[in-house]
Every structure is written in C-alpha cells, then in structure tokens.
Scaffold this motif. Structure first.
Motif, PDB file in Angstrom:
ATOM      1  N   VAL A   1       0.872  -1.174   0.000  1.00 28.46           N
ATOM      2  CA  VAL A   1       0.000   0.000   0.000  1.00 28.46           C
ATOM      3  C   VAL A   1       0.907   1.220   0.000  1.00 28.46           C
ATOM      4  O   VAL A   1       1.732   1.381   0.894  1.00 28.46           O
ATOM      5  N   VAL A   2       0.768   2.070  -1.031  1.00 25.10           N
ATOM      6  CA  VAL A   2       1.678   3.201  -1.198  1.00 25.10           C
ATOM      7  C   VAL A   2       0.890   4.458  -1.559  1.00 25.10           C
ATOM      8  O   VAL A   2      -0.016   4.405  -2.395  1.00 25.10           O
ATOM      9  N   ALA A   3       1.260   5.581  -0.949  1.00 29.22           N
ATOM     10  CA  ALA A   3       0.715   6.887  -1.334  1.00 29.22           C
ATOM     11  C   ALA A   3       1.801   7.630  -2.098  1.00 29.22           C
ATOM     12  O   ALA A   3       2.920   7.792  -1.605  1.00 29.22           O
ATOM     13  N   TYR A   4       1.474   8.052  -3.310  1.00 27.46           N
ATOM     14  CA  TYR A   4       2.409   8.776  -4.163  1.00 27.46           C
ATOM     15  C   TYR A   4       1.933  10.216  -4.340  1.00 27.46           C
ATOM     16  O   TYR A   4       0.729  10.445  -4.483  1.00 27.46           O
ATOM     17  N   PRO A   5       2.851  11.182  -4.398  1.00 27.09           N
ATOM     18  CA  PRO A   5       2.441  12.528  -4.812  1.00 27.09           C
ATOM     19  C   PRO A   5       1.794  12.410  -6.196  1.00 27.09           C
ATOM     20  O   PRO A   5       2.290  11.674  -7.061  1.00 27.09           O
ATOM     21  N   THR A   6       0.689  13.092  -6.396  1.00 29.49           N
ATOM     22  CA  THR A   6      -0.079  12.946  -7.627  1.00 29.49           C
ATOM     23  C   THR A   6       0.775  13.029  -8.880  1.00 29.49           C
ATOM     24  O   THR A   6       0.661  12.191  -9.775  1.00 29.49           O
ATOM     25  N   LYS A   7       1.645  13.991  -8.966  1.00 29.44           N
ATOM     26  CA  LYS A   7       2.433  14.185 -10.184  1.00 29.44           C
ATOM     27  C   LYS A   7       3.656  13.278 -10.264  1.00 29.44           C
ATOM     28  O   LYS A   7       4.362  13.280 -11.272  1.00 29.44           O
TER      29      LYS A   7
END
Length: 101
Positions: A47-53
């Motif tokens: 499970v990973v959260a990436y900066p949108t860009k």
C-alpha cells in the motif's frame, strides 16, 4: 498476464465514497471479488501513497507477470485550487485463489 485496475473516489461533497477506507488495508489482507460464478481472492502486497504528479504510472497501470488487481484512489489533503487531492493511494494485490461461487 494483465493487471486489472479500478479508480474510484474516496469521498465527495456528499461524504465518504466506496474507497473511503481503502487506506486501512495492510500487507497480507485479502480483497475478494465476486462475479460470473466465481470468487477471486487477491492478497495485498503493498500500500503506497504517491504525490499525484510523481505516481509511477507504468508500475501502477502496466502489465504484470501474474494476475493482479491494483486499486487506486485519492488521498492526502484536498487542493481546492487544483480540485484534487495531493496524493494517489495505490493498493497492489496479487491473485492467490479462485473458486466457484
């Protein structure tokens, strides 16, 4: 093999949406998909959260060597000016079982 992907909302002006609790999934959890006479069981691998860009589009949406299901939604702070959240939450899973319903 291919990768199945789904992009659904975490919330809206009306309140929580279908992926509101997606961030609660952890490695080893199961995601069950019911349909067409069978039940598919996917295991959460990451499970990973990436900066949108800076989200790795090829990794998220590219092909895989095994059946997988990547779930993606918005997370982080909402940027009213851009009308989007600052991050994309991705839940990477792999198929671990299939049985008749």
């Amino acid at each position: 093999m291919g990768t199945c992907r789904n992009y659904l909302h975490v919330d809206s002006y009306k309140g929580p949406a279908v992926f509101f609790d997606l961030d609660q999934l952890q490695t080893g959890d199961e995601v069950l998909i019911y349909g067409q006479g069978s039940i598919l069981t996917f295991e959460v691998k990451e499970v990973v959260a990436y900066p949108t860009k800076k989200a790795p589009i090829n990794q998220i949406f590219g092909s895989s060597d095994s059946p997988s299901l990547n779930l993606i939604t918005c997370t982080g702070l909402y940027n009213r000016e851009a009308e989007t959240h600052q991050e994309r939450l991705v839940v990477y899973t792999e198929l671990v079982a299939q049985k008749d319903a």
